[in-house]
Design a protein around this motif. Structure first.
Motif, PDB file in Angstrom:
ATOM      1  N   SER A   4      -1.690  19.191 -33.176  1.00  0.00           N
ATOM      2  CA  SER A   4      -2.392  17.916 -33.276  1.00  0.00           C
ATOM      3  C   SER A   4      -3.859  18.176 -33.566  1.00  0.00           C
ATOM      4  O   SER A   4      -4.428  19.171 -33.145  1.00  0.00           O
ATOM      5  CB  SER A   4      -2.248  17.125 -31.970  1.00  0.00           C
ATOM      6  N   LEU A   5      -4.486  17.259 -34.266  1.00  0.00           N
ATOM      7  CA  LEU A   5      -5.868  17.430 -34.689  1.00  0.00           C
ATOM      8  C   LEU A   5      -6.782  16.478 -33.949  1.00  0.00           C
ATOM      9  O   LEU A   5      -6.554  15.275 -33.917  1.00  0.00           O
ATOM     10  CB  LEU A   5      -5.989  17.179 -36.194  1.00  0.00           C
ATOM     11  N   THR A   6      -7.819  17.039 -33.331  1.00  0.00           N
ATOM     12  CA  THR A   6      -8.840  16.215 -32.703  1.00  0.00           C
ATOM     13  C   THR A   6      -9.607  15.476 -33.795  1.00  0.00           C
ATOM     14  O   THR A   6      -9.882  16.046 -34.851  1.00  0.00           O
ATOM     15  CB  THR A   6      -9.827  17.115 -31.921  1.00  0.00           C
ATOM     16  N   PRO A   7      -9.919  14.190 -33.604  1.00  0.00           N
ATOM     17  CA  PRO A   7     -10.673  13.478 -34.633  1.00  0.00           C
ATOM     18  C   PRO A   7     -11.906  14.258 -35.063  1.00  0.00           C
ATOM     19  O   PRO A   7     -12.672  14.766 -34.239  1.00  0.00           O
ATOM     20  CB  PRO A   7     -11.055  12.159 -33.943  1.00  0.00           C
ATOM     21  N   ALA A   8     -12.110  14.337 -36.383  1.00  0.00           N
ATOM     22  CA  ALA A   8     -13.216  15.129 -36.912  1.00  0.00           C
ATOM     23  C   ALA A   8     -14.561  14.546 -36.518  1.00  0.00           C
ATOM     24  O   ALA A   8     -15.550  15.263 -36.441  1.00  0.00           O
ATOM     25  CB  ALA A   8     -13.100  15.210 -38.438  1.00  0.00           C
ATOM     26  N   SER A   9     -14.607  13.227 -36.303  1.00  0.00           N
ATOM     27  CA  SER A   9     -15.868  12.596 -35.944  1.00  0.00           C
ATOM     28  C   SER A   9     -16.420  13.127 -34.636  1.00  0.00           C
ATOM     29  O   SER A   9     -17.621  13.072 -34.387  1.00  0.00           O
ATOM     30  CB  SER A   9     -15.682  11.080 -35.857  1.00  0.00           C
ATOM     31  N   SER A  10     -15.551  13.679 -33.783  1.00  0.00           N
ATOM     32  CA  SER A  10     -16.001  14.252 -32.518  1.00  0.00           C
ATOM     33  C   SER A  10     -15.902  15.768 -32.538  1.00  0.00           C
ATOM     34  O   SER A  10     -15.964  16.414 -31.508  1.00  0.00           O
ATOM     35  CB  SER A  10     -15.146  13.709 -31.363  1.00  0.00           C
ATOM     36  N   CYS A  11     -15.711  16.317 -33.735  1.00  0.00           N
ATOM     37  CA  CYS A  11     -15.501  17.749 -33.881  1.00  0.00           C
ATOM     38  C   CYS A  11     -16.494  18.301 -34.892  1.00  0.00           C
ATOM     39  O   CYS A  11     -16.409  17.976 -36.068  1.00  0.00           O
ATOM     40  CB  CYS A  11     -14.068  18.013 -34.346  1.00  0.00           C
ATOM     41  N   PRO A  12     -17.497  19.114 -34.472  1.00  0.00           N
ATOM     42  CA  PRO A  12     -18.471  19.662 -35.405  1.00  0.00           C
ATOM     43  C   PRO A  12     -17.786  20.471 -36.505  1.00  0.00           C
ATOM     44  O   PRO A  12     -16.708  21.021 -36.317  1.00  0.00           O
ATOM     45  CB  PRO A  12     -19.348  20.564 -34.523  1.00  0.00           C
ATOM     46  N   ALA A  13     -18.456  20.553 -37.675  1.00  0.00           N
ATOM     47  CA  ALA A  13     -17.884  21.253 -38.812  1.00  0.00           C
ATOM     48  C   ALA A  13     -17.544  22.696 -38.480  1.00  0.00           C
ATOM     49  O   ALA A  13     -16.543  23.232 -38.931  1.00  0.00           O
ATOM     50  CB  ALA A  13     -18.861  21.197 -39.988  1.00  0.00           C
ATOM     51  N   GLU A  14     -18.396  23.325 -37.626  1.00  0.00           N
ATOM     52  CA  GLU A  14     -18.150  24.736 -37.305  1.00  0.00           C
ATOM     53  C   GLU A  14     -16.889  24.924 -36.480  1.00  0.00           C
ATOM     54  O   GLU A  14     -16.372  26.043 -36.367  1.00  0.00           O
ATOM     55  CB  GLU A  14     -19.359  25.345 -36.580  1.00  0.00           C
ATOM     56  N   ASP A  15     -16.377  23.842 -35.866  1.00  0.00           N
ATOM     57  CA  ASP A  15     -15.150  23.940 -35.079  1.00  0.00           C
ATOM     58  C   ASP A  15     -13.892  23.810 -35.933  1.00  0.00           C
ATOM     59  O   ASP A  15     -12.786  23.969 -35.438  1.00  0.00           O
ATOM     60  CB  ASP A  15     -15.135  22.870 -33.985  1.00  0.00           C
ATOM     61  N   TRP A  16     -14.094  23.496 -37.220  1.00  0.00           N
ATOM     62  CA  TRP A  16     -12.947  23.425 -38.125  1.00  0.00           C
ATOM     63  C   TRP A  16     -12.712  24.822 -38.697  1.00  0.00           C
ATOM     64  O   TRP A  16     -13.318  25.225 -39.683  1.00  0.00           O
ATOM     65  CB  TRP A  16     -13.219  22.435 -39.261  1.00  0.00           C
ATOM     66  N   SER A  17     -11.844  25.576 -38.085  1.00  0.00           N
ATOM     67  CA  SER A  17     -11.534  26.903 -38.594  1.00  0.00           C
ATOM     68  C   SER A  17     -10.784  26.810 -39.906  1.00  0.00           C
ATOM     69  O   SER A  17     -10.240  25.754 -40.262  1.00  0.00           O
ATOM     70  CB  SER A  17     -10.678  27.671 -37.586  1.00  0.00           C
ATOM     71  N   ASP A  18     -10.735  27.918 -40.618  1.00  0.00           N
ATOM     72  CA  ASP A  18     -10.025  27.930 -41.893  1.00  0.00           C
ATOM     73  C   ASP A  18      -8.555  27.567 -41.698  1.00  0.00           C
ATOM     74  O   ASP A  18      -7.999  26.778 -42.477  1.00  0.00           O
ATOM     75  CB  ASP A  18     -10.143  29.312 -42.545  1.00  0.00           C
ATOM     76  N   SER A  19      -7.935  28.089 -40.669  1.00  0.00           N
ATOM     77  CA  SER A  19      -6.520  27.791 -40.430  1.00  0.00           C
ATOM     78  C   SER A  19      -6.325  26.320 -40.072  1.00  0.00           C
ATOM     79  O   SER A  19      -5.353  25.683 -40.481  1.00  0.00           O
ATOM     80  CB  SER A  19      -5.962  28.682 -39.327  1.00  0.00           C
ATOM     81  N   ARG A  20      -7.253  25.761 -39.326  1.00  0.00           N
ATOM     82  CA  ARG A  20      -7.178  24.342 -38.963  1.00  0.00           C
ATOM     83  C   ARG A  20      -7.279  23.460 -40.198  1.00  0.00           C
ATOM     84  O   ARG A  20      -6.526  22.481 -40.358  1.00  0.00           O
ATOM     85  CB  ARG A  20      -8.305  24.025 -37.975  1.00  0.00           C
ATOM     86  N   VAL A  21      -8.205  23.814 -41.111  1.00  0.00           N
ATOM     87  CA  VAL A  21      -8.369  23.048 -42.339  1.00  0.00           C
ATOM     88  C   VAL A  21      -7.107  23.119 -43.188  1.00  0.00           C
ATOM     89  O   VAL A  21      -6.659  22.113 -43.760  1.00  0.00           O
ATOM     90  CB  VAL A  21      -9.586  23.558 -43.135  1.00  0.00           C
ATOM     91  N   ARG A  22      -6.518  24.302 -43.263  1.00  0.00           N
ATOM     92  CA  ARG A  22      -5.295  24.463 -44.063  1.00  0.00           C
ATOM     93  C   ARG A  22      -4.167  23.581 -43.522  1.00  0.00           C
ATOM     94  O   ARG A  22      -3.428  22.962 -44.297  1.00  0.00           O
ATOM     95  CB  ARG A  22      -4.874  25.928 -44.087  1.00  0.00           C
TER      96      ARG A  22
END
Length: 440
Positions: A4-22
């Protein structure tokens, strides 16, 4: 895909790992494809059940899954008929025959399938119903040349059109005027039976005359339109085909043979519906979706450069919206193979992505996935591929030059070396290309 994905609005860009983005990009792509599944959408668009026979015919990459979905929806109706789909896209059915043929260039099976389908609808009565299941890819799969043209000549024309840079609309205009089944001729053969056409669109603008070259749709174009396209792309037609078009262009247009007054046509899935499904996934994750259109055309590499510029504007200037955001688009771009070129392996989507990656030059915070919703990008076994900020650097460490691969139209090979191809296998539907550019 269950993470499950935490809403991006509450998730800084640096917390989006490459695997998470994929995972996120693949969730959006899969949602877009699922929205066009015949098993999800077909049943609610069926016509009234007939008093007489119910004949099922169809052509396209989704034809077999549409036939199976119809059988599931109408278990109490005796169904009979035949559909043709691309090699590897068949699935089990109870009473509707499923044939396979070659795509994107037709073969002898394509010609025989068209003959079988025409014969299936002949001799019907006014109480009978023909359900035509039409999806993208049907033009190559229903290849019955007009009188005087051979199948080999049709194949030569198909290859030339594919490499010319012509749009799908232009290609299918030419195909209709060289065919004995397209441009409404299938509906004419079924008269006086009523024809209900159910369509999964794969073309810009959802023009039913263009999808599979409109076998049940009255053709509003002329032979002169086809000749203009031939001249535009400096295509040399076989003499018999050239003579046929010139002969038709010089004759006053005649009234078309009759079709039943109760004929209907319904779009059951379209590229825009698919983009909306992907946008819903983005919204739930707190990412702003920007749907740029479902009918984008043009050269694939040029589109890649254009999208990289739009992504940079979001990241650097917050325009037209602030990050996190995702650019979504559909349609069908083209890859032009110039005379004398010997292309490598690739398709519209992988070429788009490689050009996009090269233009971005490692710009941080930008990823993209592009793929064909049928699971096959061009003629290869991948739906598409995925790029990120480190794509070019990873390629360079392996001795790969993105520029060289792009020049050779060998984008598939580049992404295969990086293990960045998107592999889905045949999805048994087709609403054209899905492009997703994520900016964090």
């Amino acid at each position: 895909m269950s993470e499950s994905l935490t809403p991006a609005s509450s998730c800084p860009a640096e917390d989006w790992s490459d695997s998470r983005v994929r995972i996120f990009l693949r969730e959006m792509f899969d949602a877009a494809v699922a929205s066009a599944s015949p098993f999800e959408v077909l049943a609610r668009f069926l016509p009234e059940k007939p008093e007489g026979r119910c004949i099922v015919v169809g052509a396209g990459k989704a034809a077999a899954s549409m036939a199976a979905a119809l059988e599931a929806a109408w278990p109490d109706v005796p169904l009979e008929g035949v559909v043709v789909t691309r090699d590897g896209h068949a699935m089990p059915t109870r009473s509707i025959r499923v044939l396979e043929a070659s795509h994107p260039v037709p073969d002898e099976r394509s010609e025989q399938a068209a003959r079988d389908i025409l014969n299936t609808v002949k001799g019907l009565g006014a109480d009978d119903l023909v359900i035509a299941l039409i999806s993208g890819g049907g033009s190559a799969l229903l290849a019955l040349p007009a009188e005087g043209i051979s199948l080999d000549e049709k194949k030569q024309i198909a290859r030339t059109l594919l490499h010319s840079g012509a749009t799908i609309t232009e290609m299918n205009t030419v195909r209709r005027h060289l065919s004995a089944i397209k441009g409404g001729r299938l509906a004419q053969a079924a008269y006086p039976a009523r024809v209900a056409t159910l369509v999964i669109s794969d073309v810009p603008g959802d023009d039913p005359a263009v999808i599979a070259s409109g076998p049940t749709v009255q053709d509003e174009t002329t032979a002169e339109d086809a000749l203009r396209i031939i001249r535009k792309y400096e295509i040399t037609l076989p003499p018999a085909a050239q003579a046929l078009l010139q002969r038709e262009a010089g004759v006053e247009r005649q009234a078309s043979p009759p079709v039943a007054e109760g004929n209907s046509l319904t779009m059951i899935a379209t590229p825009f519906f698919a983009l909306e499904a992907a946008a819903d996934v983005a919204r739930r994750a707190g990412v702003t979706p920007i749907i740029l259109g479902d009918a984008l055309e043009g050269e694939s590499s040029s589109a890649g450069i254009l999208f990289s510029g739009m992504a940079r504007s979001i990241r650097q200037h917050g325009q037209p919206v602030a990050a996190p955001a995702v650019l979504l688009s559909g349609g069908e771009t083209t890859v032009t193979i110039r005379s004398g070129e010997k292309p490598g392996k690739g398709g519209r989507n992988t070429e788009f992505l490689l050009a996009c990656a090269q233009s971005l030059a490692g710009e941080p915070g930008i990823w993209a996935l592009a793929g064909d919703s049928d699971g096959i990008d061009g003629t290869e076994d991948a739906a598409g591929a995925l790029i990120g900020p480190h794509t070019l650097a990873r390629g360079a460490t392996m001795g790969l030059s993105a520029e060289d691969f792009l020049k050779r139209h060998d984008s598939y090979s580049y992404f295969k070396e990086l293990d960045d191809l998107v592999m889905t296998g045949p999805t048994l539907t087709n609403v054209n290309d899905i492009r997703l550019v994520l900016v964090l």
